[in-house]
Design an enzyme around this catalytic site. Structure first.
Site, short mmCIF file in Angstrom:
data_model
loop_
_atom_site.label_atom_id
_atom_site.label_comp_id
_atom_site.label_asym_id
_atom_site.label_seq_id
_atom_site.Cartn_x
_atom_site.Cartn_y
_atom_site.Cartn_z
N CYS A 232 0.87 -1.06 0.02
CA CYS A 232 -0.05 0.10 0.05
C CYS A 232 0.79 1.20 0.05
CB CYS A 232 -0.83 0.14 1.27
SG CYS A 232 -1.78 -1.77 1.63
N LYS A 238 7.44 5.68 2.91
CA LYS A 238 8.17 4.57 3.37
C LYS A 238 8.85 3.52 2.46
CE LYS A 238 4.65 4.29 6.97
NZ LYS A 238 3.85 5.26 6.58
N ASP A 256 0.21 0.02 -5.55
CA ASP A 256 -0.96 0.83 -4.78
C ASP A 256 -2.18 0.64 -5.81
OD1 ASP A 256 -1.22 2.79 -2.42
OD2 ASP A 256 -2.56 3.33 -3.98
N CYS A 354 -1.91 4.29 10.82
CA CYS A 354 -1.60 5.52 11.59
C CYS A 354 -2.99 5.92 12.43
CB CYS A 354 -1.24 6.49 10.71
SG CYS A 354 -2.52 6.85 9.32
#
Length: 404
Positions: A232, A238, A256, A354
């Site tokens: 993702c 990242k 993605d 997150c």
């Protein structure tokens, strides 16, 4: 502090777009800052910070101003007057402020601040959910911290430079930074500045990335030469960190469902000098199936509520709906089930979000481990990061290993 008419108009225009036209705050602020080339950094800072502050405290300011959605422009000026009064800014003699009850504002603020949903300015349902999942005292501290302005954190790109040289380079461009203990690649700006205009940024020496987010790539335990899938990837913060940890050796497959995000990653990768990244759009089940059993490492930075990053996206608390949370949990389960098949025996996978909600984090991992797809995996370790404890974004990451 003196209020300038053109800057205040920009703030009101921005709030109108965010509250009434449902546009994203970060995009609106970017547009506003391009409006007048003559504005200096102080003017731009005023616009950005005021817009974000009023978005952050929308519920509280609207209650004090006694206005209800949808807000017309007079309502928005009333909320602006509340913000200015609470900041101790003298209101100029403009027609918008003629009926401002300056004395009452402070009293209303003191009264409403006794109730958390007003004090921290959050919808009832998010407040209830936070208490249910984290307990009253932890949630109270966490949501208070989520209303603080986030620091600007840089991640040094070790493919091109090191922390010391980056600090010196930024210093030469009048930007002072400091090292953060226990975050090997992070530098914190001492004062806010537009780092994207620096030569160091244009040369690919750093990316802007919160300190908590920087822990995720480290948690994946990658080594040079591995085959790593970032399932993702989005715009690839990242992914780029993984490339530097792998010293550009081996292969990273950044995937993605949004091609537009991968296009941004392509530009960033070029600037970073990261050339071991291959981009793949997930437009069917095919790209995933082709990689079954082939990845040494898999990162699933799963879609989530974003309740750990409200400091950066304060408008999210007004856009989120209870049904979104329920739907996103289903997506998280599906992603874990389907994507985990890409890990080869003996390989490792990290599931990260997150969010600070256990139902999106450890509960998802436990559920996966008891499922058919997760029976070959074992739990290794996890990390729960709360903003009020770390000073950075709220995050969760779990490392799982596939049996040989």
């Amino acid at each position: 502090m003196r209020l300038h008419r053109n800057l205040c108009f920009a703030v009101i225009d921005g709030l109108h777009k965010i509250f009434n036209e449902n546009e994203y705050a970060d995009k609106v602020v970017q547009q506003l800052l391009r409006r007048d080339k003559r504005w200096g950094s102080r003017d731009r800072g005023f616009i950005a910070e005021t817009v974000y502050e009023i978005v952050r405290y929308k519920r509280l300011y609207a209650e004090i101003a006694n206005v209800k959605e949808p807000f017309d422009r007079d309502n928005l000026w009333r909320m602006f007057a509340v913000w200015a009064t609470l900041k101790g800014i003298k209101l100029p003699d403009w027609k918008y402020f003629e009926t401002t009850p300056t004395r009452k504002i402070k009293g209303r603020f003191d009264e409403l601040s006794k109730t958390r949903k007003y004090k921290e300015s959050i919808p009832d349902w998010i407040d209830d959910l936070g208490i249910e999942e984290l307990g009253k005292s932890t949630w109270a501290k966490e949501i208070e911290m989520q209303n603080e302005q986030a620091d600007v954190i840089l991640r040094v790109n070790t493919l091109k430079t090191n922390k010391k040289d980056l600090q010196l380079k930024l210093q030469s461009e009048n930007i002072e930074t400091e090292v953060i203990p226990n975050y090997p690649s992070a530098l914190k700006l001492i004062e806010r500045a537009n780092v994207f205009k620096t030569e160091a940024f244009k040369n690919g020496w750093f990316e802007v990335q919160d300190a908590s987010s920087q822990l995720v790539a480290d948690f994946l335990d990658v080594k040079a030469g591995m085959k790593v899938v970032d399932a993702c990837a989005g715009a690839g913060g990242k992914t780029l960190h993984l490339a530097s940890l792998m010293e550009n050796k081996g292969q990273i497959i950044a995937m993605d469902i949004y091609e537009s995000k991968l296009k941004k990653l392509k530009i960033r990768a070029r600037r970073n000098g990261a050339h071991n990244i291959e981009l793949k759009v997930i437009d069917s089940t095919k790209p995933i199936k082709k990689l079954y059993g082939k990845a040494d490492r898999l990162l699933i930075d799963a879609p989530c509520s974003g309740l750990g990053v409200l400091r950066r996206n304060p408008d999210a608390k007004w856009k989120l709906q209870p049904e979104f949370i329920e739907n996103i949990k289903k997506v998280q389960s599906e992603v874990l089930e389907k994507y985990s098949k890409m890990v080869k025996p003996g390989g490792k996978m990290v599931y990260a979000t997150c969010s600070v909600l256990p139902s999106e984090n450890q509960d998802q991992v436990e559920k996966f481990l008891t499922s058919e797809a997760g029976k070959d995996f074992k739990f290794v370790k996890d990390k729960k990061i709360l903003a009020h404890k770390s000073g950075f974004d709220g995050f969760y990451m779990a490392q799982l290993e596939k049996n040989k």
